[in-house]
Design a protein around this motif. Sequence first.
Motif, PDB file in Angstrom:
ATOM      1  N   GLU A 154       0.855  -1.186   0.000  1.00  0.00           N
ATOM      2  CA  GLU A 154       0.000   0.000   0.000  1.00  0.00           C
ATOM      3  C   GLU A 154       0.886   1.228   0.000  1.00  0.00           C
ATOM      4  OE1 GLU A 154      -2.540   1.909  -0.841  1.00  0.00           O
ATOM      5  OE2 GLU A 154      -3.818   0.284  -0.144  1.00  0.00           O
ATOM      6  N   PHE A 155       0.274   2.376  -0.169  1.00  0.00           N
ATOM      7  CA  PHE A 155       0.983   3.643  -0.070  1.00  0.00           C
ATOM      8  C   PHE A 155       0.027   4.671   0.510  1.00  0.00           C
ATOM      9  CE2 PHE A 155      -0.829   3.036  -4.269  1.00  0.00           C
ATOM     10  CZ  PHE A 155      -1.561   4.188  -4.494  1.00  0.00           C
ATOM     11  N   ASP A 156       0.600   5.605   1.286  1.00  0.00           N
ATOM     12  CA  ASP A 156      -0.198   6.739   1.734  1.00  0.00           C
ATOM     13  C   ASP A 156       0.304   7.957   0.968  1.00  0.00           C
ATOM     14  OD1 ASP A 156       2.147   7.505   3.100  1.00  0.00           O
ATOM     15  OD2 ASP A 156       1.450   6.708   5.007  1.00  0.00           O
ATOM     16  N   HIS A 157       0.266   9.126   1.556  1.00  0.00           N
ATOM     17  CA  HIS A 157       0.625  10.315   0.790  1.00  0.00           C
ATOM     18  C   HIS A 157       2.106  10.367   0.420  1.00  0.00           C
ATOM     19  CE1 HIS A 157      -3.377  11.567   1.260  1.00  0.00           C
ATOM     20  NE2 HIS A 157      -3.296  11.957   2.498  1.00  0.00           N
ATOM     21  N   HIS A 158       2.983   9.984   1.353  1.00  0.00           N
ATOM     22  CA  HIS A 158       4.415  10.140   1.088  1.00  0.00           C
ATOM     23  C   HIS A 158       5.237   8.915   1.481  1.00  0.00           C
ATOM     24  CE1 HIS A 158       3.708  14.359   0.121  1.00  0.00           C
ATOM     25  NE2 HIS A 158       3.003  14.456   1.233  1.00  0.00           N
ATOM     26  N   LYS A 159       4.590   7.797   1.691  1.00  0.00           N
ATOM     27  CA  LYS A 159       5.314   6.606   2.141  1.00  0.00           C
ATOM     28  C   LYS A 159       4.713   5.365   1.498  1.00  0.00           C
ATOM     29  CE  LYS A 159       4.886   5.221   6.529  1.00  0.00           C
ATOM     30  NZ  LYS A 159       3.919   6.290   6.593  1.00  0.00           N
ATOM     31  N   VAL A 160       5.601   4.394   1.211  1.00  0.00           N
ATOM     32  CA  VAL A 160       5.196   3.137   0.600  1.00  0.00           C
ATOM     33  C   VAL A 160       5.392   2.013   1.609  1.00  0.00           C
ATOM     34  CG1 VAL A 160       5.610   1.514  -1.289  1.00  0.00           C
ATOM     35  CG2 VAL A 160       5.867   3.974  -1.679  1.00  0.00           C
ATOM     36  N   VAL A 161       4.394   1.153   1.748  1.00  0.00           N
ATOM     37  CA  VAL A 161       4.537  -0.071   2.541  1.00  0.00           C
ATOM     38  C   VAL A 161       4.980  -1.171   1.581  1.00  0.00           C
ATOM     39  CG1 VAL A 161       3.386  -1.760   4.002  1.00  0.00           C
ATOM     40  CG2 VAL A 161       2.756   0.655   4.163  1.00  0.00           C
ATOM     41  N   ASP A 162       6.192  -1.648   1.755  1.00  0.00           N
ATOM     42  CA  ASP A 162       6.777  -2.612   0.831  1.00  0.00           C
ATOM     43  C   ASP A 162       6.324  -4.036   1.127  1.00  0.00           C
ATOM     44  OD1 ASP A 162       8.506  -1.085  -0.973  1.00  0.00           O
ATOM     45  OD2 ASP A 162       9.593  -0.528   0.849  1.00  0.00           O
ATOM     46  N   TYR A 163       6.291  -4.819   0.084  1.00  0.00           N
ATOM     47  CA  TYR A 163       5.879  -6.219   0.197  1.00  0.00           C
ATOM     48  C   TYR A 163       6.866  -7.002   1.046  1.00  0.00           C
ATOM     49  CZ  TYR A 163       4.519 -10.936  -1.291  1.00  0.00           C
ATOM     50  OH  TYR A 163       4.110 -12.255  -1.323  1.00  0.00           O
ATOM     51  N   GLN A 164       6.326  -7.761   1.986  1.00  0.00           N
ATOM     52  CA  GLN A 164       7.122  -8.641   2.840  1.00  0.00           C
ATOM     53  C   GLN A 164       6.671 -10.081   2.566  1.00  0.00           C
ATOM     54  OE1 GLN A 164       9.564  -7.415   4.713  1.00  0.00           O
ATOM     55  NE2 GLN A 164       9.026  -5.298   4.171  1.00  0.00           N
TER      56      GLN A 164
END
Length: 417
Positions: free
Chosen positions: A223-233
């Motif tokens: 997922e991503f919010d405004h300025h950050k990406v949650v990377d696949y684990q």
Amino acid sequence: MLSEHKAGRAVGICSVCSAHPLVIKAALSHALRIGSDVLIESTSNQVNQDGGYTGMRPVDFRRLVLDLANQAGLAPERVVLGGDHLGPNCWQGLPAEEAMIKSEELIRQYVEAGFAKIHLDCSMSCADDPVPLSDEVVAGRAARLCRVAEEAWRRVEGEPPVYIVGTEVPVPGGATEDLAELEVTSPEAAVATIEAHHESFKALGLEEAWPRVVGLVVQPGVEFDHHKVVDYQPEAALALSRRIEDYPFMVFEAHSTDYQFDTNLKRLVQDHFAILKVGPGVTFAMREALWALDAIEQELFAENASGLRSIVLEEMNIEPKYWKSYYSSEGGALLLDKQYSLSDRVRYYWSRPNVVKAMEVMQRNFEQRTPPLTMVSQYLPGQYSAVRSGEITFGVESVVIHKVQEVLSQYATACVE
């Protein structure tokens, strides 16, 4: 692709979710260059029977894409059209039955227009619904829409549509809150979704269509919010990944894969998330290219420059409905969010008349005077290399398309074994 993937090959396909002609051109010419098919999808809020925010009905969108494919020299049979989040999404403020009647017309028009991949998404609550809806209600409504789709397909004939069920969390288009980590869909929840839909399909006599339910949308932890990406684990999604192996005709569809690293995209495909959707990521790249071109133009043409960036921001202030509910910041932070948020709410403003005129001025300026390569290198290093090597000639359209194709190339690499 699905047959090869289920046979053990780590192959997949990228789904390009954008209605902007330049993004569509980029996807079509990229497919032509690498010799692949291309999957282009519109969402229910972009394209519907009322025109959506693009002003296009499904038949209009199909015409646009196929006209652009013809211009690119790509055979129409290599273009697959999909409809994303087709259901009550646009009519959540109505009572459920009214919203479903509108959803039935939406599905009918998509299928009759020749869209071959249909995402049946009835996960959203309507005005008189509880929150959240049960799996049984969601699946029952999806089966109801599938029946409409099957009836429409039999009227127009041609290749039968394939279906996607399920939905991702958070909502489509990126999270509105600050994200630290995400809860991956549990294997049990995935199975419950599949089985609820299977039972609903059987109840409506749709067993012949069930093997064409080829994808399940889940949350793999991207997922991503405004300025950050949650990377696949990968380790967090391992149990979920293995569970889909129990279903011989079904893979996962991963939404919000925008901005993931190349290695993450490849691993997603290996882990059976074989349909990778990208939307804001490609229009974000387009916006990056146009902001860079605006900076070059300001230096070269001064008072005769188009002022594209300023005009876009002015239009966002005139009509704030596409970003207002997404951004809670103020002052300088709000200005940054409006331009640089990964959710890319700028994408809703490219078709506004003043913005279109500014684009035309920018194009004319650069047709009259090409910037020195040193300036291109300063603002657009990737496109500098492409111009210098002769891969592209400098121009607004060629630069934007090349910038978008940098993103599409990541997906293409991830989707081949």
